[in-house]
Design a protein around this motif. Structure first.
Motif, PDB file in Angstrom:
ATOM      1  N   VAL A 139      87.044  48.985  87.056  1.00  0.00           N
ATOM      2  CA  VAL A 139      86.192  50.081  87.530  1.00  0.00           C
ATOM      3  C   VAL A 139      85.752  49.692  88.938  1.00  0.00           C
ATOM      4  O   VAL A 139      85.842  48.523  89.320  1.00  0.00           O
ATOM      5  CB  VAL A 139      84.962  50.302  86.612  1.00  0.00           C
ATOM      6  CG1 VAL A 139      85.378  50.808  85.243  1.00  0.00           C
ATOM      7  CG2 VAL A 139      84.142  49.031  86.486  1.00  0.00           C
ATOM      8  N   PRO A 140      85.282  50.635  89.749  1.00  0.00           N
ATOM      9  CA  PRO A 140      84.879  50.279  91.113  1.00  0.00           C
ATOM     10  C   PRO A 140      83.800  49.197  91.134  1.00  0.00           C
ATOM     11  O   PRO A 140      82.854  49.225  90.342  1.00  0.00           O
ATOM     12  CB  PRO A 140      84.347  51.611  91.671  1.00  0.00           C
ATOM     13  CG  PRO A 140      85.072  52.665  90.885  1.00  0.00           C
ATOM     14  CD  PRO A 140      85.209  52.102  89.500  1.00  0.00           C
ATOM     15  N   SER A 141      83.962  48.243  92.029  1.00  0.00           N
ATOM     16  CA  SER A 141      82.972  47.163  92.165  1.00  0.00           C
ATOM     17  C   SER A 141      81.622  47.735  92.572  1.00  0.00           C
ATOM     18  O   SER A 141      81.528  48.792  93.206  1.00  0.00           O
ATOM     19  CB  SER A 141      83.444  46.153  93.218  1.00  0.00           C
ATOM     20  OG  SER A 141      84.604  45.487  92.800  1.00  0.00           O
ATOM     21  N   LEU A 142      80.575  47.015  92.224  1.00  0.00           N
ATOM     22  CA  LEU A 142      79.213  47.464  92.514  1.00  0.00           C
ATOM     23  C   LEU A 142      78.606  46.613  93.626  1.00  0.00           C
ATOM     24  O   LEU A 142      78.642  45.379  93.586  1.00  0.00           O
ATOM     25  CB  LEU A 142      78.348  47.373  91.260  1.00  0.00           C
ATOM     26  CG  LEU A 142      76.925  47.931  91.371  1.00  0.00           C
ATOM     27  CD1 LEU A 142      76.935  49.414  91.701  1.00  0.00           C
ATOM     28  CD2 LEU A 142      76.160  47.678  90.075  1.00  0.00           C
ATOM     29  N   PHE A 143      78.033  47.281  94.637  1.00  0.00           N
ATOM     30  CA  PHE A 143      77.350  46.633  95.756  1.00  0.00           C
ATOM     31  C   PHE A 143      76.522  47.705  96.448  1.00  0.00           C
ATOM     32  O   PHE A 143      76.606  48.891  96.104  1.00  0.00           O
ATOM     33  CB  PHE A 143      78.365  46.026  96.736  1.00  0.00           C
ATOM     34  CG  PHE A 143      79.427  46.993  97.207  1.00  0.00           C
ATOM     35  CD1 PHE A 143      79.224  47.799  98.323  1.00  0.00           C
ATOM     36  CD2 PHE A 143      80.623  47.108  96.512  1.00  0.00           C
ATOM     37  CE1 PHE A 143      80.198  48.696  98.747  1.00  0.00           C
ATOM     38  CE2 PHE A 143      81.609  48.003  96.923  1.00  0.00           C
ATOM     39  CZ  PHE A 143      81.391  48.801  98.041  1.00  0.00           C
ATOM     40  N   LEU A 158      81.520  49.925  81.093  1.00  0.00           N
ATOM     41  CA  LEU A 158      81.755  48.843  82.046  1.00  0.00           C
ATOM     42  C   LEU A 158      80.908  49.034  83.303  1.00  0.00           C
ATOM     43  O   LEU A 158      80.357  48.067  83.851  1.00  0.00           O
ATOM     44  CB  LEU A 158      83.236  48.764  82.425  1.00  0.00           C
ATOM     45  CG  LEU A 158      84.178  48.132  81.405  1.00  0.00           C
ATOM     46  CD1 LEU A 158      85.611  48.197  81.901  1.00  0.00           C
ATOM     47  CD2 LEU A 158      83.782  46.676  81.122  1.00  0.00           C
ATOM     48  N   GLU A 159      80.795  50.270  83.758  1.00  0.00           N
ATOM     49  CA  GLU A 159      79.964  50.542  84.926  1.00  0.00           C
ATOM     50  C   GLU A 159      78.494  50.253  84.620  1.00  0.00           C
ATOM     51  O   GLU A 159      77.764  49.730  85.472  1.00  0.00           O
ATOM     52  CB  GLU A 159      80.156  51.984  85.375  1.00  0.00           C
ATOM     53  CG  GLU A 159      81.533  52.236  85.992  1.00  0.00           C
ATOM     54  CD  GLU A 159      81.776  53.705  86.292  1.00  0.00           C
ATOM     55  OE1 GLU A 159      80.976  54.555  85.813  1.00  0.00           O
ATOM     56  OE2 GLU A 159      82.749  54.001  87.010  1.00  0.00           O
ATOM     57  N   GLY A 160      78.061  50.584  83.400  1.00  0.00           N
ATOM     58  CA  GLY A 160      76.697  50.264  82.996  1.00  0.00           C
ATOM     59  C   GLY A 160      76.473  48.758  82.936  1.00  0.00           C
ATOM     60  O   GLY A 160      75.415  48.257  83.343  1.00  0.00           O
ATOM     61  N   PHE A 161      77.472  48.029  82.444  1.00  0.00           N
ATOM     62  CA  PHE A 161      77.379  46.569  82.405  1.00  0.00           C
ATOM     63  C   PHE A 161      77.266  46.009  83.815  1.00  0.00           C
ATOM     64  O   PHE A 161      76.470  45.086  84.073  1.00  0.00           O
ATOM     65  CB  PHE A 161      78.604  45.987  81.700  1.00  0.00           C
ATOM     66  CG  PHE A 161      78.744  44.505  81.875  1.00  0.00           C
ATOM     67  CD1 PHE A 161      77.982  43.628  81.124  1.00  0.00           C
ATOM     68  CD2 PHE A 161      79.625  43.984  82.817  1.00  0.00           C
ATOM     69  CE1 PHE A 161      78.098  42.255  81.295  1.00  0.00           C
ATOM     70  CE2 PHE A 161      79.748  42.616  82.985  1.00  0.00           C
ATOM     71  CZ  PHE A 161      78.980  41.754  82.226  1.00  0.00           C
ATOM     72  N   GLN A 162      78.045  46.530  84.742  1.00  0.00           N
ATOM     73  CA  GLN A 162      77.983  46.059  86.127  1.00  0.00           C
ATOM     74  C   GLN A 162      76.589  46.275  86.722  1.00  0.00           C
ATOM     75  O   GLN A 162      76.058  45.405  87.420  1.00  0.00           O
ATOM     76  CB  GLN A 162      79.026  46.774  86.993  1.00  0.00           C
ATOM     77  CG  GLN A 162      80.440  46.293  86.789  1.00  0.00           C
ATOM     78  CD  GLN A 162      81.420  46.880  87.800  1.00  0.00           C
ATOM     79  OE1 GLN A 162      82.463  46.299  88.065  1.00  0.00           O
ATOM     80  NE2 GLN A 162      81.108  48.024  88.368  1.00  0.00           N
ATOM     81  N   ARG A 163      75.992  47.424  86.446  1.00  0.00           N
ATOM     82  CA  ARG A 163      74.646  47.702  86.964  1.00  0.00           C
ATOM     83  C   ARG A 163      73.640  46.695  86.408  1.00  0.00           C
ATOM     84  O   ARG A 163      72.770  46.199  87.133  1.00  0.00           O
ATOM     85  CB  ARG A 163      74.224  49.134  86.622  1.00  0.00           C
ATOM     86  CG  ARG A 163      74.948  50.199  87.429  1.00  0.00           C
ATOM     87  CD  ARG A 163      74.274  51.550  87.280  1.00  0.00           C
ATOM     88  NE  ARG A 163      74.353  52.052  85.902  1.00  0.00           N
ATOM     89  CZ  ARG A 163      75.352  52.774  85.441  1.00  0.00           C
ATOM     90  NH1 ARG A 163      76.378  53.090  86.221  1.00  0.00           N
ATOM     91  NH2 ARG A 163      75.344  53.214  84.188  1.00  0.00           N
ATOM     92  N   LEU A 164      73.762  46.387  85.127  1.00  0.00           N
ATOM     93  CA  LEU A 164      72.862  45.424  84.502  1.00  0.00           C
ATOM     94  C   LEU A 164      73.030  44.048  85.132  1.00  0.00           C
ATOM     95  O   LEU A 164      72.036  43.386  85.483  1.00  0.00           O
ATOM     96  CB  LEU A 164      73.137  45.359  83.000  1.00  0.00           C
ATOM     97  CG  LEU A 164      72.298  44.355  82.197  1.00  0.00           C
ATOM     98  CD1 LEU A 164      70.827  44.743  82.241  1.00  0.00           C
ATOM     99  CD2 LEU A 164      72.792  44.300  80.748  1.00  0.00           C
ATOM    100  N   ALA A 165      74.264  43.598  85.288  1.00  0.00           N
ATOM    101  CA  ALA A 165      74.521  42.282  85.878  1.00  0.00           C
ATOM    102  C   ALA A 165      74.049  42.241  87.328  1.00  0.00           C
ATOM    103  O   ALA A 165      73.488  41.236  87.779  1.00  0.00           O
ATOM    104  CB  ALA A 165      76.011  41.950  85.781  1.00  0.00           C
ATOM    105  N   PHE A 166      74.248  43.323  88.058  1.00  0.00           N
ATOM    106  CA  PHE A 166      73.850  43.384  89.467  1.00  0.00           C
ATOM    107  C   PHE A 166      72.346  43.218  89.612  1.00  0.00           C
ATOM    108  O   PHE A 166      71.862  42.554  90.528  1.00  0.00           O
ATOM    109  CB  PHE A 166      74.302  44.725  90.049  1.00  0.00           C
ATOM    110  CG  PHE A 166      74.221  44.812  91.550  1.00  0.00           C
ATOM    111  CD1 PHE A 166      75.051  44.045  92.347  1.00  0.00           C
ATOM    112  CD2 PHE A 166      73.335  45.677  92.162  1.00  0.00           C
ATOM    113  CE1 PHE A 166      74.998  44.127  93.736  1.00  0.00           C
ATOM    114  CE2 PHE A 166      73.267  45.774  93.546  1.00  0.00           C
ATOM    115  CZ  PHE A 166      74.100  44.994  94.331  1.00  0.00           C
TER     116      PHE A 166
END
Length: 231
Positions: free
Chosen positions: A106-110, A78-86
């Motif tokens: 999982v912790p939000s990405l920013f 999920l964290e990897g997916f967030q990085r990709l979307a970001f």
């Protein structure tokens, strides 16, 4: 004195409208059709630009989920997916994977400090802004739109748009959008989108003599330039 009022409602399912009002300080006799048409076209063009951008961004966010089954991913994936979307969503300042109540899985990405390279256009986000994003998520509409999708699972994946708001320290609004993982899944992708690109367009409209406001679904101004809304 006469006032020229032009009302343009963006032709979109997204809960935003454009209200464009051009005020003139000339007599009725000097308010020509040419001036009125010019102002109407300017507001109409701005409304169309925002409407197209909203639809495009909603589609981009939905596309991020199409290739994945988020409910089946562990925390690391999920964290990897967030990085990709970001990285792929250039207008996104916050990317989060949340449940139906808006709680992060999982912790939000920013970014919390200015960045360079492909991330240089993204805003720096602090805890207060992250909290505002969490509070802005359209939880009730997330549930109702997912229920509607569940009743018609062959329909397109819905993108649920929240109310635009302006975080502290910013002069232009941001927009929360959430997309469900599936008709039955309790997982959503949620992002905060920047509307910075329209601030200069509103400034230009104001310089051209228009008073232009972006209204949320309740009719409250989210972005205004010019002398303000004329009643």
């Amino acid at each position: 004195r006469s006032r020229l009022i032009v009302l343009i409602v963006a032709g979109s399912v997204l809960p935003l409208t454009i209200l464009g009002l051009g005020a003139t300080q000339v007599s009725v006799e000097r308010l020509t059709t040419k001036v009125a048409d010019s102002q109407a076209r300017a507001v109409d063009q701005l409304a169309s630009e925002i409407d197209l951008w909203l639809q495009f961004q909603a589609s981009l966010v939905a596309d991020q989920v199409d290739a994945f089954r988020l409910g089946r991913l562990d925390d690391r994936k999920l964290e990897g997916f967030q990085r990709l979307a970001f990285q792929q969503l250039s207008d996104a300042n916050i990317v989060a994977v949340v449940n139906a109540e808006g709680r992060e899985l999982v912790p939000s990405l920013f970014i919390d400090a200015p960045s360079t390279g492909s991330l240089r256009s993204k805003d720096v986000v602090d805890i207060a802004r992250l909290s505002a994003f969490r509070e802005s998520l359209p939880i009730q509409r997330m549930a109702s739109e997912q229920a509607r999708w569940r009743a018609d699972p062959v329909a397109a994946r819905p993108a649920i748009v929240g109310t635009p708001y302006t975080p502290s320290g910013r002069s232009s609004p941001v927009l929360p959008i959430a997309v469900p993982d599936g008709p039955e899944s309790p997982v959503f992708l949620a992002v905060e989108l920047s509307m910075n690109r329209f601030a200069s367009r509103f400034e230009q409209a104001a310089n051209d003599g228009l008073s232009v406001s972006l209204l949320d679904g309740a009719g409250a101004p989210a972005l205004s330039r010019g002398s303000g809304i004329i009643e």
